[in-house]
Design a protein around this motif. Structure first.
Motif, PDB file in Angstrom:
ATOM      1  N   PRO A 314       0.565  -1.464  -0.290  1.00  0.00           N
ATOM      2  CA  PRO A 314       0.052   0.204   0.209  1.00  0.00           C
ATOM      3  C   PRO A 314       0.585   1.574  -0.267  1.00  0.00           C
ATOM      4  N   GLU A 333      -3.633  10.098  -6.625  1.00  0.00           N
ATOM      5  CA  GLU A 333      -4.830   9.435  -6.250  1.00  0.00           C
ATOM      6  C   GLU A 333      -4.754   8.348  -7.786  1.00  0.00           C
ATOM      7  N   PRO A 335      -6.957   5.079  -7.987  1.00  0.00           N
ATOM      8  CA  PRO A 335      -7.090   3.233  -8.404  1.00  0.00           C
ATOM      9  C   PRO A 335      -6.344   1.959  -8.826  1.00  0.00           C
ATOM     10  N   GLN A 338      -2.809   1.857  -6.756  1.00  0.00           N
ATOM     11  CA  GLN A 338      -2.498   1.861  -4.780  1.00  0.00           C
ATOM     12  C   GLN A 338      -1.234   1.551  -4.237  1.00  0.00           C
TER      13      GLN A 338
END
Length: 368
Positions: A314, A333, A335, A338
């Motif tokens: 992460p 940011e 998707p 990540q």
């Protein structure tokens, strides 16, 4: 796989130092005492300003009490370099002010369309001002121009493209980008952010600026903050049709600073300096590549002053783990990204800190 230890870092630092010439203050070397913090979350050029820019900065001190009276000198210099009239050149406090103000003012008529991930500070500003932003995912780490075309609707007020893209460092095929901008700008204005264009293999041959000369509604944004090493002096510019230049100037409230103006005039187009700065930045990128390979991490080869790295963990947790060891990186940011972090080029000493902190942070954060 390349192995990076203290000796190889020092050797890399020696190569970087050899790229500098007399008269330039040398950036920190890997064997110097480490700085308190490694600033790898920003995209700066520690190579620093050119010798001519340094002299101009020092020489303008007597002018510090006064405002810059006439911007025409720099606008004309830029215009001559780009074969554009002064009316198609506007100065800005870095390129960010121009990007933020124009994105907000143009975008309020509908929404802004942009790839993701990409540089978004100005897009976030526009959103805070009530402008909608719609994002189109990358394809194989590249801006998907076909998908961008398909995503344009009658409500699209502005299209934003960063080339090379930040944070991936990917360079679009020039003819494809030209065709995209030529077609789209017939109905929707296009901003092409060329903050790192000097690092392209053929910068003068890969800019979109000729479309401005031929009358297209394309806004080219550039800055002296990156390759020219003037981030702290806040000066940039746009190339655009005269009405867009007037639009920008109708939104600005501040004048140029004397030091930034003088440094930009002195350094613009300095080929000898640019060659040295580009060599330095390429060596910095190679040091980041080496650190990634030593730690078994994949990364994207970059045309910017940064490298995008897949930690397989992460990204937010990696950001925290590195920050605990006084190393700052940036997370975007997106998707599909990540686990990716952006590592900025920095001095060899700062990159050495990253090299020491990374394996420890990797141990602290479990894989996804």
């Amino acid at each position: 796989m390349l192995h990076l230890n203290r000796r190889s870092l020092i050797q890399s630092a020696s190569l970087l130092t050899s790229a500098l010439w007399a008269g330039v203050v040398h950036p920190a070397r890997a064997e110097d005492p480490p700085p308190a913090r490694a600033r790898l979350n920003v995209t700066e050029n520690p190579f620093g300003p050119s010798p001519a820019a340094r002299a101009a900065i020092a020489g303008c001190v007597p002018l510090a009490p006064y405002y810059v009276e006439d911007e025409h000198l720099l606008r004309d210099r830029i215009g001559q370099q780009e074969n554009l009239e002064r009316e198609k050149v506007a100065l800005s406090n870095g390129s960010l002010d121009a990007l933020s103000l124009l994105s907000t003012d143009i975008g309020r008529a509908g929404h802004i369309l942009a790839p993701q991930p990409t540089y978004a500070t100005h897009l976030n500003y526009a959103q805070r001002r009530g402008v909608a932003v719609r994002y189109v995912p990358l394809a194989a780490h590249a801006i998907d121009l076909r998908a961008m075309r398909r995503a344009i609707t009658p409500q699209t007020a502005l299209v934003y493209i960063c080339n090379p893209n930040n944070p991936t460092g990917h360079m679009l095929r020039h003819q494809e980008l030209l065709a995209f901008c030529r077609d789209v700008s017939k109905t929707v204005p296009v901003i092409v952010d060329e903050a790192y264009f000097e690092l392209l293999p053929d910068a003068n041959g890969m800019t979109i600026a000729p479309l401005v000369h031929s009358g297209h509604d394309v806004i080219v944004a550039r800055t002296f903050s990156k390759v020219y090493g003037l981030a702290g002096l806040r000066i940039g510019y746009i190339l655009a049709q005269a009405p867009r230049v007037k639009q920008l100037y109708s939104l600005t409230t501040t004048s140029r600073n004397q030091a930034g103006f003088a440094a930009a005039v002195a350094s613009l187009g300095d080929r000898h300096y640019l060659d040295g700065a580009i060599a330095y930045l390429k060596d910095c990128r190679q040091m980041i590549y080496d650190i990634c390979e030593k730690n078994g991490l994949s990364y994207l080869r970059s045309h910017g002053t940064f490298v995008y790295v897949n930690t397989r963990r992460p990204a937010k947790l990696m950001e925290q783990a590195l920050a605990q060891r006084n190393v700052d990186i940036r997370v975007f940011e997106a998707p599909a990204y990540q686990t990716w972090i952006r590592v900025g080029t920095a001095t060899p000493a700062e990159l050495a800190m990253f090299g020491r902190a990374l394996p420890l942070a990797l141990k602290d954060v479990p894989k996804t």
